[in-house]
Scaffold this motif. Structure first.
Motif, PDB file in Angstrom:
ATOM      1  N   GLN A 159     -21.200  58.791  31.584  1.00 56.92           N
ATOM      2  CA  GLN A 159     -21.847  57.475  31.309  1.00 56.92           C
ATOM      3  C   GLN A 159     -21.118  56.423  30.976  1.00 56.92           C
ATOM      4  N   GLU A 160     -20.099  56.703  30.166  1.00 54.21           N
ATOM      5  CA  GLU A 160     -18.831  55.689  29.877  1.00 54.21           C
ATOM      6  C   GLU A 160     -18.068  55.403  31.070  1.00 54.21           C
TER       7      GLU A 160
ATOM      8  N   ARG B  62     -18.228  47.205  34.570  1.00 54.74           N
ATOM      9  CA  ARG B  62     -17.681  46.048  33.796  1.00 54.74           C
ATOM     10  C   ARG B  62     -16.334  45.650  34.794  1.00 54.74           C
TER      11      ARG B  62
ATOM     12  N   LEU C 189     -10.593  59.363  31.437  1.00 51.49           N
ATOM     13  CA  LEU C 189     -11.974  59.890  31.404  1.00 51.49           C
ATOM     14  C   LEU C 189     -12.207  61.033  32.371  1.00 51.49           C
TER      15      LEU C 189
ATOM     16  N   GLN D 163      -8.129  53.692  31.498  1.00 49.68           N
ATOM     17  CA  GLN D 163      -9.308  54.555  30.678  1.00 49.68           C
ATOM     18  C   GLN D 163     -10.006  55.503  31.602  1.00 49.68           C
ATOM     19  N   ASN D 164     -10.183  54.859  32.680  1.00 48.55           N
ATOM     20  CA  ASN D 164     -11.168  55.717  33.465  1.00 48.55           C
ATOM     21  C   ASN D 164     -10.338  56.939  34.226  1.00 48.55           C
TER      22      ASN D 164
ATOM     23  N   PHE E 110     -21.791  62.246  28.470  1.00 50.30           N
ATOM     24  CA  PHE E 110     -21.632  61.032  27.808  1.00 50.30           C
ATOM     25  C   PHE E 110     -20.267  60.459  28.347  1.00 50.30           C
ATOM     26  N   LEU E 111     -19.226  61.312  28.688  1.00 45.86           N
ATOM     27  CA  LEU E 111     -18.149  60.883  29.370  1.00 45.86           C
ATOM     28  C   LEU E 111     -18.329  60.161  30.720  1.00 45.86           C
TER      29      LEU E 111
ATOM     30  N   ASN F   1     -20.108  52.727  33.092  1.00 44.84           N
ATOM     31  CA  ASN F   1     -20.093  51.634  32.357  1.00 44.84           C
ATOM     32  C   ASN F   1     -18.925  50.841  32.631  1.00 44.84           C
ATOM     33  N   ASN F   2     -17.890  51.633  32.508  1.00 46.63           N
ATOM     34  CA  ASN F   2     -16.576  51.039  32.729  1.00 46.63           C
ATOM     35  C   ASN F   2     -16.478  50.613  34.197  1.00 46.63           C
TER      36      ASN F   2
END
Length: 114
Positions: free
Chosen positions: A64-65, A72, A40, A36-37, A61-62, A68-69
């Motif tokens: 920031q996502e 995780r 992104l 996913q990264n 926003f991307l 966050n990834n």
């Protein structure tokens, strides 16, 4: 675990299988997040190259996502490390064959030099 009776082979094999399943599940989850990264990052690069204001705003926003990834993934690796350490400690507690006690701690092997 110290002070507990030796686990039978069946219980030990079952416990090892459970640990392996946990590791596999975590690695699959990490790989999914990393995939996913990659997507992104690709979209962030495209938006940056386009220089379109809306796309550049979307990058906030991307990113920031993406951050966050990454958090995780770090958390999953920390959990894996902790689980691995605990599994190694419990396996050395239950299997002291071929190990010497040193300072009263089971599972530490003496290393010969020379």
């Amino acid at each position: 675990m110290q002070g507990e009776p030796f686990l039978g082979l069946g219980n030990r094999t079952q416990a090892e299988g459970k640990v392996l399943q946990t590791f596999q599940k975590s690695f699959v989850e990490v790989q999914s997040i990393l995939d996913q990264n990659r997507l992104l990052i690709s979209e962030i690069n495209q938006n940056h190259e386009s220089k379109i204001p809306h796309n550049l705003t979307r990058n906030i926003f991307l990113i920031q996502e993406l951050n966050n990834n990454i958090r995780r993934v770090v958390g999953l690796y920390a959990d894996l490390s902790s689980s691995f350490t605990k599994s190694m400690e419990s396996s050395s507690d239950g299997d002291s064959a071929g190990t010497l006690k040193f300072n009263g701690k089971p599972g530490q092997k003496r290393i010969r030099r020379g």
